[in-house]
Design a protein around this motif. Structure first.
Motif, PDB file in Angstrom:
ATOM      1  N   TYR A 475      -2.739   1.552   2.659  1.00  0.00           N
ATOM      2  CA  TYR A 475      -2.091   0.317   2.194  1.00  0.00           C
ATOM      3  C   TYR A 475      -3.117  -0.754   1.880  1.00  0.00           C
ATOM      4  CZ  TYR A 475       2.164   2.455   4.048  1.00  0.00           C
ATOM      5  OH  TYR A 475       3.191   3.300   4.301  1.00  0.00           O
ATOM      6  N   GLY A 478      -4.360  -0.212  -1.534  1.00  0.00           N
ATOM      7  CA  GLY A 478      -3.438  -0.403  -2.654  1.00  0.00           C
ATOM      8  C   GLY A 478      -2.621  -1.668  -2.563  1.00  0.00           C
ATOM      9  N   ASP A 480      -1.734  -5.897  -2.440  1.00  0.00           N
ATOM     10  CA  ASP A 480      -2.196  -7.198  -2.890  1.00  0.00           C
ATOM     11  C   ASP A 480      -2.508  -8.043  -1.661  1.00  0.00           C
ATOM     12  OD1 ASP A 480       0.180  -7.926  -1.842  1.00  0.00           O
ATOM     13  OD2 ASP A 480       0.832  -9.130  -3.535  1.00  0.00           O
TER      14      ASP A 480
ATOM     15  N   LEU B 144       8.220  -8.274  -0.647  1.00  0.00           N
ATOM     16  CA  LEU B 144       7.001  -7.463  -0.697  1.00  0.00           C
ATOM     17  C   LEU B 144       7.023  -6.436  -1.826  1.00  0.00           C
ATOM     18  CD1 LEU B 144       6.535  -6.759   3.117  1.00  0.00           C
ATOM     19  CD2 LEU B 144       5.255  -8.364   1.715  1.00  0.00           C
ATOM     20  N   ASN B 146       6.468  -5.995  -4.813  1.00  0.00           N
ATOM     21  CA  ASN B 146       5.372  -5.694  -5.733  1.00  0.00           C
ATOM     22  C   ASN B 146       3.991  -5.765  -5.094  1.00  0.00           C
ATOM     23  OD1 ASN B 146       6.968  -5.348  -8.158  1.00  0.00           O
ATOM     24  ND2 ASN B 146       7.486  -7.495  -7.789  1.00  0.00           N
ATOM     25  N   SER B 147       3.977  -5.705  -3.778  1.00  0.00           N
ATOM     26  CA  SER B 147       2.685  -5.969  -3.157  1.00  0.00           C
ATOM     27  C   SER B 147       1.822  -4.721  -2.991  1.00  0.00           C
ATOM     28  CB  SER B 147       2.867  -6.646  -1.802  1.00  0.00           C
ATOM     29  OG  SER B 147       3.539  -5.764  -0.942  1.00  0.00           O
ATOM     30  N   LEU B 148       2.378  -3.563  -3.240  1.00  0.00           N
ATOM     31  CA  LEU B 148       1.554  -2.348  -3.157  1.00  0.00           C
ATOM     32  C   LEU B 148       1.472  -1.686  -4.515  1.00  0.00           C
ATOM     33  CD1 LEU B 148       2.479  -0.384   0.087  1.00  0.00           C
ATOM     34  CD2 LEU B 148       0.360  -1.562  -0.432  1.00  0.00           C
ATOM     35  N   ILE B 149       0.293  -1.201  -4.800  1.00  0.00           N
ATOM     36  CA  ILE B 149       0.167  -0.424  -6.030  1.00  0.00           C
ATOM     37  C   ILE B 149       0.894   0.889  -5.817  1.00  0.00           C
ATOM     38  CG2 ILE B 149      -1.440   0.818  -7.501  1.00  0.00           C
ATOM     39  CD1 ILE B 149      -3.518  -1.303  -6.733  1.00  0.00           C
ATOM     40  N   GLU B 154       3.461   9.753  -5.380  1.00  0.00           N
ATOM     41  CA  GLU B 154       4.469   9.696  -4.335  1.00  0.00           C
ATOM     42  C   GLU B 154       5.872   9.877  -4.899  1.00  0.00           C
ATOM     43  OE1 GLU B 154       4.179   6.278  -1.761  1.00  0.00           O
ATOM     44  OE2 GLU B 154       2.112   6.852  -1.331  1.00  0.00           O
ATOM     45  N   GLU B 159       8.268   3.941  -0.889  1.00  0.00           N
ATOM     46  CA  GLU B 159       7.980   4.455   0.457  1.00  0.00           C
ATOM     47  C   GLU B 159       7.047   3.541   1.235  1.00  0.00           C
ATOM     48  OE1 GLU B 159       8.652   7.029   3.329  1.00  0.00           O
ATOM     49  OE2 GLU B 159       9.148   7.756   1.309  1.00  0.00           O
ATOM     50  N   GLY B 160       5.935   3.212   0.599  1.00  0.00           N
ATOM     51  CA  GLY B 160       4.918   2.403   1.263  1.00  0.00           C
ATOM     52  C   GLY B 160       5.463   1.044   1.659  1.00  0.00           C
ATOM     53  N   ASP B 163       7.717   1.270   4.554  1.00  0.00           N
ATOM     54  CA  ASP B 163       6.945   1.490   5.757  1.00  0.00           C
ATOM     55  C   ASP B 163       6.310   0.187   6.227  1.00  0.00           C
ATOM     56  OD1 ASP B 163       5.899   3.084   7.769  1.00  0.00           O
ATOM     57  OD2 ASP B 163       3.997   3.279   6.701  1.00  0.00           O
ATOM     58  N   LEU B 164       5.765  -0.545   5.269  1.00  0.00           N
ATOM     59  CA  LEU B 164       5.123  -1.815   5.581  1.00  0.00           C
ATOM     60  C   LEU B 164       6.129  -2.773   6.197  1.00  0.00           C
ATOM     61  CD1 LEU B 164       2.251  -2.754   5.207  1.00  0.00           C
ATOM     62  CD2 LEU B 164       2.887  -3.780   3.044  1.00  0.00           C
ATOM     63  N   ILE B 167       6.723  -1.663   9.739  1.00  0.00           N
ATOM     64  CA  ILE B 167       5.581  -2.015  10.605  1.00  0.00           C
ATOM     65  C   ILE B 167       5.635  -3.499  10.942  1.00  0.00           C
ATOM     66  CG2 ILE B 167       3.077  -2.245  10.680  1.00  0.00           C
ATOM     67  CD1 ILE B 167       2.900   0.229   8.892  1.00  0.00           C
ATOM     68  N   THR B 168       5.880  -4.308   9.905  1.00  0.00           N
ATOM     69  CA  THR B 168       5.886  -5.758  10.112  1.00  0.00           C
ATOM     70  C   THR B 168       7.038  -6.178  11.005  1.00  0.00           C
ATOM     71  OG1 THR B 168       5.052  -5.875   7.870  1.00  0.00           O
ATOM     72  CG2 THR B 168       5.691  -7.933   8.896  1.00  0.00           C
ATOM     73  N   PHE B 199       4.797 -13.084   4.000  1.00  0.00           N
ATOM     74  CA  PHE B 199       5.511 -12.425   2.900  1.00  0.00           C
ATOM     75  C   PHE B 199       5.213 -13.039   1.548  1.00  0.00           C
ATOM     76  CE2 PHE B 199       8.050 -12.148   6.808  1.00  0.00           C
ATOM     77  CZ  PHE B 199       7.868 -10.793   7.047  1.00  0.00           C
TER      78      PHE B 199
END
Lengths: 1058, 223
Positions: A475, A478, A480, B144, B146-149, B154, B159-160, B163-164, B167-168, B199
């Motif tokens: 993470y 990837g 921001d 969030l 758009n916060s992961l590429i 996948e 998914e990511g 998951d994030l 976790i948060t 966030f």
């Protein structure tokens, strides 16, 4: 057993066991297990298998004897199971066996065919485990989980004798483990073989470079390679021989080398395949080929180093490190250390290699080739992974010793995907930079060695944290800004002080990402990254990796940031990373010291601070922490001073906060090894604050203060200041902290140095009863405490009253006991103190009684010049004050010869002390005779050309006293000692004049010496000396002149009358 | 003209007097400067020929953009309709779609000089998209998004993020009710300050804050 066989043994495609050495040994191991089974575990052996083991046997009915019903060609055992079925049934060619007892009987019956039987049995019963125990148990065994609920299974199973079954299960399990470990040993040999081959290949490459070649040729004696990789004839393989080499070096004759599992050695000259003789060992055994070649061919040894460093290509990784090593050697003068350094570097290198290799967690390809992996279950895979980790590292080490590694390493370097950072880390390794290393710190002991690789996966399964961290790092890569901050926060929740987490972050490539974040503009990302880095960098390997990746540069850059939190964090991280010198150097080279010093600006002593000022204080505190870490090397100390750090530290020293004071005083005491700092500490009024903080409750702070005073009190004014600010009393009270040895060492050190000022001793220490406490500390203390305690006692003993107190407190005995120690620093102090005590008659009696003189005397043999001279000085008062000293000296067998031989030393201090001792010894006529026999006269005469005044003084004294025997006066004259002595009178040192005048007086009793003296113009200075206030000096000078005059008169008379 | 301006000045001073008593972090002079700055900004709006009750969304966004560099990531570009209005909404307390003078100064008080507590409150309001006093899983996911590429490999691109979020949530949801209450948020941020803008960026960084203050308070005083 079935398990290890199915997994580990090498099967042919037809389902047969291959005839390989490994399989053979496996089988043998199994065989002995089966053979002994029924005698060792009779009850378990009775257990009936779930299903019979069935195979075609070569045995016939005739092979079976009692205990069996034989009908025609069929055989049945007497033993039957509860259902009446026989446990062994043979109907050729098939045999069925249903218990271990029958199996082991069968094996016994098979006699010399037993191995074949077992082989057949295994080949046809690949699932032997399942047949023996039933599928449930076999499953557990496969999983290798020792403590699964076997009991539970048994219940389900409703077996008749569950207890035995469990035992059986455990037995098999153990067997399984043994087999596997045995197997590993086998494999290790094979791996070594491969490494060896690589070594030889790279040596061959060395032969082909024309001018540059290091060897003319390298060849095997045999082109035939056995399937196990050996080239030695089979009958020699039994002895562990692997192959034979003929190496043709450039400078000596051919070397015939045997490579064996025990090592490498020269043989009697095996030139050809199949030679009958010459296999005997004719040299030492070497651990690796390279060392052997180096020891045999000087040319090779010399050039392999050069070449490797110049080209950095071939063949030994060791040679690259030679540079670092040689620098170290100059700087340390310790061979031992340089050896360690080399070791260390090699490991360091292997660590780096690993670093580049990380991300790969597949087992080594070689294992795949061995076929170990093919039918494995999960558990087995993990196991082989673990061991392949071990194997790999041992293999790497092996390669380092040998030569072949470099080219392979190269390849891996270039394959690696470290972005851009690699070049900088390699640069650091180059020789040019290596010279930089020579700025080493005074505090060697705190120096941390760059440690060898410890690999996470080598001993345990990967912990769950590993996978979680791997995900988080994904993470990080990837995400921001927002996602990154969230991820960093999640990462902070792990226990980052735990090694598994630290190494996991590194191993999944997290360090790179964290370091890259430092170069972004995102304050929050940088803060998060630093928060993680400052914690994980408590791990030695992590900090080395951070430096390797160039992370320190980025952190240093952040020190310029306007954001205070960020500055503080960066400084704190530097504090924890800069614990080894390469890191400290990096900080300096990137201007970090100046930046850190700039952090120290803050207001400290206001009663109430605004939030902003508090932040400044925090920044300053972290800056001080970082400087403390950096200050362990000389150049950095200098850099801190140049950046104006001293006054700033002085200001922070007035802070009321302990957490600020500890790093500040820590830095100051570290730097106080430098003259410039000691002066500054004195002139900037820091002594007062140091003394004040001696009264703190914080032992660490007390220790650093005491240490600072220890180092600074070399200077007399500082000592007086310590007294003035009432620092002596708190120092003395620290002596009570017997449990904190570091503190004790610092406090005793400070007391020692302060006691050099007689005023301190007379005015203060005496009234605090320091001597009593110090004497108590003479036993059961670590050496660094002892050195200081004894040093202090030595200074106290300069005052007569102290000598009595030391005796009364029972201090003489422990002091004499310490004479048999080994630490040179301690011995110097002990001899000095014993010498000082010996000036008191009563003390001397005790020393004599404890045989102390002999102990001091034997220290003349100590290799350290300091100890030698200190011991010789100590002997002087001993000889002077001992009762019947002449007899005492004579009783020391070989003692006089020893001391005369020390006159051959090249150290002026040693010579001076020995001369002084000889002067004392020579007062006894008998001893002087012995000294003369040992040739003391020419040795003394040889020294007369010295210009060192201290030596001159004691030399003249010794010569004066040695004149009193036989023809020594004339001998000194013949040896040319007189003329130089005359020159001594021109020296400015009055003590030299005194002893010289005495010596000249003695020498002038020989007429020819008088002539020499007169010729050299002795009379004029002597007449001048006669005007001295010193009576003995007057007398000696006058006596000498008189002798010269008498000779002249006698001469004239002679001319007149004849 | 000079009458106008002196009248104007008088007016501004009175206004500043009142407002500075209601707002924590600015003194009277500073409020005066802020009023002037507001008027300038408003003037720009008026010039474009629209009615001026206050700063509208468009203008407000460009102010954030130009003055506080809050341009990067999703706040401005990727989800303009989402977070931007939320910062706007937090400023615009009376929900009249305009940021009035008073709202402007009150908002900036937190924005520029807020204490930790004020900032926590402010950020929570921004993230609480539907103003129900909880930040829910869905809101987090939204924030969030758009916060992961996204990894093309996948199967589920979200998914990511999911998951994030989990976790948060695990990290911050102290009462384990599956959503963040204000006290959850406050506690987590106090433990780890980095979570303040968990966030998405909704506060200016220290550099642009200083630049803005410099611009408004000092340059205008010179005038």
């Amino acid at each position: 057993m079935g398990l290890s066989l199915t997994k580990a043994a090498q099967w042919t495609t037809a389902g047969k066991l291959e005839f390989t050495p490994m399989n053979e040994s496996l089988l043998k191991e199994l065989l002995s297990f089966v053979e002994d089974f029924s005698s060792r575990h009779p009850q378990e052996a009775e257990h009936v298998f779930e299903e019979p083991l069935r195979w075609s046997t070569t045995l016939g009915a005739s092979d079976f004897k009692t205990d069996y019903y034989i009908s025609g060609i069929d055989v049945q055992s007497h033993e039957k199971d509860s259902g009446g079925q026989p446990l062994l049934q043979l109907s050729p060619p098939t045999v069925c066996v249903r218990s271990f007892s029958q199996l082991s009987k069968l094996v016994h019956l098979a006699a010399d065919k037993k191995l074949e039987e077992l082989r057949a049995c295994l080949e046809e019963n690949k699932d032997a485990m399942v047949k023996i125990l039933g599928p449930c148990f076999a499953d557990i065994l496969e999983k290798e989980d020792t403590h699964t609920d076997v009991l539970h299974l048994v219940d389900k199973d409703q077996g008749k004798d569950p207890e035995f079954k469990i035992n059986l299960f455990h037995l098999l399990q153990n067997m399984n483990k043994q087999l596997l470990s045995k197997l590993l040993e086998e494999i290790e040999v094979e791996l070594n073989l491969t490494a060896l081959k690589n070594d030889i290949e790279s040596l061959k490459r060395l032969c082909s470079e024309g001018e540059k070649r290091l060897l003319k040729s390298v060849r095997y004696t045999s082109d035939f390679e056995f399937s196990n990789g050996c080239r030695a004839p089979l009958w020699r393989q039994v002895y562990g021989d692997i192959c034979y080499l003929v190496v043709e070096p450039c400078d000596t004759e051919n070397l015939y080398i045997t490579c064996s599992t025990a090592g490498f050695f020269l043989n009697g000259g095996i030139k050809q395949e199949g030679a009958e003789s010459g296999y005997e060992r004719t040299s030492d055994t070497y651990k690796d080929l390279l060392t052997l070649l180096k020891s045999r061919s000087p040319y090779f040894a010399e050039h392999i180093n050069k070449q490797a460093s110049a080209v950095q290509e071939l063949p030994s990784t060791q040679s690259v490190h030679r540079h670092v090593e040689s620098v170290d050697m100059e700087e340390q003068g310790e061979l031992q250390r340089s050896y360690e350094q080399q070791e260390k570097n090699v490991q360091d290198k292997s660590r780096k290699q690993h670093l580049l290799n990380k991300k790969k967690y597949e087992p080594c390809p070689r294992w795949k080739k061995l076929g170990l992996m093919s039918p494995c279950g999960k558990a087995e895979e993990r196991k082989s992974r673990n061991s392949s980790g071990m194997e790999m590292s041992s293999e790497i080490r092996k390669k380092k010793q040998g030569s072949g590694a470099k080219s392979k390493m190269k390849a891996e370097f270039s394959l690696s995907s470290l972005p851009g950072r690699l070049s900088s880390s390699q640069k650091i390794k180059t020789p040019a930079r290596a010279t930089e290393l020579s700025s080493e710190s005074s505090s060697q002991s705190e120096e941390e060695e760059e440690q060898s690789e410890r690999r996470l996966e080598s001993n345990t399964d990967l912990p769950p944290e590993y996978w979680q961290i791997q995900k988080l790092v994904k993470y990080l890569k990837g995400g921001d800004q927002t996602a990154t901050v969230l991820t960093l926060c999640a990462m902070l929740d792990f226990n980052l002080m735990q090694e598994t987490c630290q190494l996991a972050i590194r191993d999944v490539g997290g360090l790179e990402v964290l370091i890259n974040l430092l170069d972004t503009d995102e304050v929050k990302c940088k803060i998060g990254s630093l928060k993680i880095l400052r914690k994980i960098s408590h791990n030695v390997q992590i900090r080395q990796t951070i430096v390797d990746m160039g992370g320190l540069q980025s952190i240093v850059k952040i020190l310029d940031s306007p954001v205070k939190d960020l500055k503080a964090l960066a400084a704190e991280t530097i504090a924890s990373v800069a614990r080894f010198r390469r890191a400290r150097r990096t900080v300096r080279l990137y201007g970090g010291i100046k930046k850190l010093v700039n952090l120290l600006h803050c207001v400290t002593n206001l009663a109430s601070l605004t939030a902003n000022q508090q932040k400044d204080v925090e920044v300053a505190r972290c800056g001080a922490l970082a400087l403390w870490s950096c200050s362990k090397c000389t150049k950095n100390k200098e850099a801190i001073r140049k950046a104006g750090g001293i006054p700033l530290l002085g200001r922070l020293l007035k802070s009321p906060h302990e957490n600020m004071l500890v790093p500040v005083v820590g830095t100051l005491q570290e730097c106080a090894s430098q003259e410039s700092y000691r002066i500054a500490i004195q002139t900037e009024g820091m002594v007062k604050d140091l003394v004040k903080n001696l009264n703190s409750d914080n032992e660490e702070l007390q220790m650093h203060c005491a240490n600072a005073i220890f180092k600074c009190a070399e200077d007399e004014q500082t000592r007086d200041l310590v007294r003035k600010y009432k620092g002596l009393q708190p120092l003395v009270s620290l002596l009570a902290k017997v449990n904190n040895k570091q503190l004790l060492a610092a406090a005793t050190g400070a007391i020692w140095k302060c006691s050099i000022s007689v005023d301190n001793v007379a005015e203060r220490f005496q009234e605090y009863k320091v001597l009593e406490s110090l004497v108590e500390l003479l036993t059961d203390q670590p050496e660094d405490v002892l050195v200081n305690v004894v040093g202090a006692l030595g200074e106290f003993a300069q005052i007569p009253a102290s000598k009595t107190i030391i005796r009364q407190c029972g201090g003489i005995k422990p002091l004499v006991n310490l004479l048999s120690g080994t630490n040179p620093e301690l011995l110097v102090n002990v001899t000095k103190t014993v010498g000082a005590c010996a000036t008191d008659q009563d003390n001397m009696a005790i020393i004599d009684q404890l045989d102390g003189v002999r102990l001091v005397w034997s220290l003349l043999k100590n290799p350290s010049a300091d100890v030698q001279s200190s011991a010789a000085w100590a002997l002087c008062p001993c000889i002077e004050n001992a009762k019947d000293s002449g007899e005492m000296v004579r009783s020391l067998v070989g003692g006089l010869e020893l001391i005369v031989n020390l006159l051959k030393s090249t150290n002026d201090e040693v010579l001076a002390s020995v001369c002084a001792a000889i002067a004392k010894i020579a007062k006894d006529k008998e001893n002087l005779a012995v000294l003369t026999d040992h040739g003391v006269v020419p040795l003394l005469a040889k020294l007369t050309n010295t210009t060192d005044d201290k030596l001159r003084q004691h030399l003249a004294e010794a010569i004066g006293h040695c004149c009193m025997w036989g023809s020594n006066r004339a001998s000194f004259g013949e040896a040319g000692a007189v003329a130089p002595l005359v020159r001594y009178l021109k020296s400015k040192d009055a003590t030299v004049h005194q002893s010289t005048a005495m010596a000249l007086y003695q020498l002038s009793k020989d007429p020819s010496n008088c002539i020499t003296m007169h010729e050299k113009g002795v009379v004029k200075p002597l007449i001048h000396i006669m005007g001295s206030n010193d009576k003995t000096l007057q007398e000696a000078a006058a006596g000498c002149v008189r002798n010269i005059r008498l000779l002249a008169v006698a001469n004239r008379k002679a001319i007149l009358f004849y | 003209m000079s009458d106008m301006s002196s009248l104007n000045r008088k007016l501004i001073q009175t206004l500043a007097e009142t407002i500075s008593k209601q707002v924590d972090h600015f003194n009277k002079t500073e409020v005066e400067c802020l009023i002037r700055e507001f008027n300038v900004l408003l003037g720009e709006c008026a010039a474009s020929g629209r009615a001026v009750n206050g700063l509208d969304k468009e203008k407000f966004r460009s102010i954030l953009h130009n003055n506080f560099g809050m341009t990067d990531d999703m706040i401005m570009d990727l989800a303009p309709l989402l977070v931007d209005p939320t910062v706007f909404r937090t400023f615009d307390r009376d929900n009249d779609s305009f940021v009035s003078l008073k709202e402007w100064i009150e908002g900036l008080s937190v924005f520029l000089r807020g204490t930790m507590d004020e900032k926590i409150k402010y950020c929570f309001q921004v993230y609480d998209l539907n103003s129900d006093n909880y930040i829910s899983r869905e809101e987090m996911f939204h924030l969030l998004k758009n916060s992961l590429i996204r990894q093309p490999t996948e199967e589920d691109p979200d998914e990511g993020i999911k998951d994030l979020v989990e976790i948060t949530l695990k990290r911050m949801d102290h009462d384990h009710d599956g959503r963040l209450s204000f006290s959850d948020f406050e506690k987590a941020v106090k433990e780890e300050n980095l979570l303040l803008e968990a966030f998405g960026t909704c506060l200016p960084d220290i550099m642009s804050t200083e630049a803005f203050e410099q611009h408004v308070f000092q340059e205008q005083l010179v005038l």
